[in-house]
Design a protein around this motif. Structure first.
Motif, PDB file in Angstrom:
ATOM      1  N   GLY A 288       0.803  -1.221   0.000  1.00  0.00           N
ATOM      2  CA  GLY A 288       0.000   0.000   0.000  1.00  0.00           C
ATOM      3  C   GLY A 288       0.826   1.256   0.000  1.00  0.00           C
ATOM      4  N   VAL A 293       1.337   1.969  -5.455  1.00  0.00           N
ATOM      5  CA  VAL A 293      -0.085   1.988  -5.784  1.00  0.00           C
ATOM      6  C   VAL A 293      -0.335   2.867  -7.008  1.00  0.00           C
ATOM      7  CG1 VAL A 293      -2.325   2.873  -4.997  1.00  0.00           C
ATOM      8  CG2 VAL A 293      -0.967   1.401  -3.503  1.00  0.00           C
ATOM      9  N   LEU A 303      -4.989  -4.177  -7.662  1.00  0.00           N
ATOM     10  CA  LEU A 303      -4.071  -4.454  -6.563  1.00  0.00           C
ATOM     11  C   LEU A 303      -4.647  -5.364  -5.490  1.00  0.00           C
ATOM     12  CD1 LEU A 303      -3.506  -0.778  -6.704  1.00  0.00           C
ATOM     13  CD2 LEU A 303      -1.435  -2.079  -6.265  1.00  0.00           C
ATOM     14  N   VAL A 305      -3.685  -5.255  -1.580  1.00  0.00           N
ATOM     15  CA  VAL A 305      -2.898  -4.408  -0.680  1.00  0.00           C
ATOM     16  C   VAL A 305      -2.920  -4.993   0.730  1.00  0.00           C
ATOM     17  CG1 VAL A 305      -2.912  -2.212  -1.878  1.00  0.00           C
ATOM     18  CG2 VAL A 305      -4.924  -2.893  -0.633  1.00  0.00           C
ATOM     19  N   VAL A 319      -7.659   2.499  -2.168  1.00  0.00           N
ATOM     20  CA  VAL A 319      -7.700   1.522  -3.263  1.00  0.00           C
ATOM     21  C   VAL A 319      -9.002   0.729  -3.226  1.00  0.00           C
ATOM     22  CG1 VAL A 319      -6.655  -0.605  -4.151  1.00  0.00           C
ATOM     23  CG2 VAL A 319      -5.200   1.309  -3.481  1.00  0.00           C
TER      24      VAL A 319
END
Length: 380
Positions: A288, A293, A303, A305, A319
């Motif tokens: 993260g 990112v 992603l 994370v 996100v």
């Protein structure tokens, strides 16, 4: 033409965004110089960068992987940011005296830059390489905020700094994000959402590109450059879990050599040309960190994370809220959970679509060019 001095900490993720902005200014005919660690800056900005050296504490501290939340915040400020500012302040002052900049651009974690410039009455702008401070992480924590104010007041007295908050310049804050990722949080009017600044001189040679099959979905796993103390167990778990997922190939950045032997579908390397590699990836597993990112989303890559500490939980939340990925608990990230999260992200096109939407907003914002526009406004 103008003269701009960039003040950065010895951290790759904080120098990289400044490199793109500096390049945009140089292309317009402005003169640019740096205050910081020459070896870090020149590795990213090029050997020709004009760098005024700044000292760092003799021994930068290492944080125990167990430090989280308030304890990690306290350690960051008491053991890293304040000592770093005291060590850098004489070099920053000398750089200003020799280069005579019209504008100083100070990274949010190189707080000597803002305090010294403010004390000398120079226009200066904050380079916010993470959006965590923009959303006021200390809101609702008045005792912690008061403790930090006292720390900064003591630092000001020791380095003869100005009264402004070094994290949020009154002359402007360049925030390398957009609303599509940041969300609807209220921001001061001086904050400029310019989008990520993509720059740097990362070579692409030396990476075994022939090991990547363009017909097979690819996953990149990284915990960045500042989390070696916490990386080992997670990277090993990712290697085990993803080696058991059929139909994918995995690249793991393992600068500490923690992973060891793995199967044929997992490539483990000490370092990668990240931007070039991300263009070939279908998913990213990371901690993260704001740069990782944003660089992933720039390429429209969704992603997984697993935030560790500091600003990472905030970025991970952004996100997830943007629909561009899923979140794991770092300490609970077992091989099967990592594998399931990656399978989920790869299997649902909605994550890719959301990531591409954020990436499109990054390009529309303008990044380094828009940041350079705002800096030029301060030349008068």
């Amino acid at each position: 033409m103008g003269r701009f001095l960039f003040v950065t900490p010895p951290l790759t993720g904080h120098v990289n965004p400044a490199v793109g902005v500096a390049a945009a200014l140089t292309a317009r005919g402005h003169e640019v110089a740096w205050a910081g660690r020459p070896e870090v800056i020149r590795r990213l900005a090029g050997d020709g960068a004009k760098v005024f050296p700044c000292a760092v504490p003799r021994r930068l501290p290492e944080r125990d992987a167990s430090l989280k939340g308030p304890a990690a915040f306290r350690f960051l400020w008491e053991e890293f940011l304040i000592p770093l500012a005291e060590a850098m302040a004489p070099g920053v002052r000398a750089a200003i005296g020799r280069f005579r900049p019209q504008v100083v651009v100070a990274d949010q974690q190189a707080i000597a830059g803002g305090l010294v410039a403010d004390g000398l009455g120079l226009p200066w702008v904050t380079s916010a390489t993470t959006s965590a401070e923009l959303v006021d992480p200390l809101a609702g924590l008045p005792k912690v905020a008061a403790w930090l104010d006292d720390l900064l007041d003591g630092l000001r007295a020791r380095i003869d700094g100005g009264p402004a908050d070094p994290r949020m310049s009154p002359h402007g804050v360049l925030a390398f994000t957009t609303r599509e990722l940041l969300g609807p949080a209220a921001l001061p009017s001086r904050v400029r959402l310019v989008g990520p600044s993509i720059g740097g001189c990362a070579p692409t040679g030396g990476f075994p590109w022939d090991r990547l099959d363009p017909a097979v979905p690819a996953v990149f796993v990284t915990l960045g450059t500042a989390n070696a103390d916490a990386a080992g167990n997670f990277l090993r778990a990712a290697a085990r879990g993803l080696s058991d997922v059929d139909g994918i190939q995995t690249v793991i950045a393992d600068p500490g050599g923690a992973v060891g032997p793995v199967g044929d579908t997992v490539l483990v390397v000490p370092q990668v040309p990240q931007m070039a590699l991300l263009a070939r990836m279908d998913a990213v597993v990371c901690h993260g960190g704001h740069n990782t990112v944003c660089e992933s989303l720039w390429h429209g890559v969704p992603l997984v994370v697993a935030p560790i500490r500091d600003d990472q939980p905030i970025i991970a939340g952004q996100v997830v809220d943007a629909g561009a990925g899923v979140r794991l608990r770092f300490g609970k990230a077992k091989p099967e959970r990592i594998a399931a999260a990656v399978t989920k992200v790869l299997g649902d096109p909605g994550y890719r679509s959301a990531a591409e939407k954020v990436g499109a907003s990054f390009r529309e914002a303008g990044g380094a060019a828009t940041a350079a526009d705002h800096l030029e406004e301060l030349l008068g």
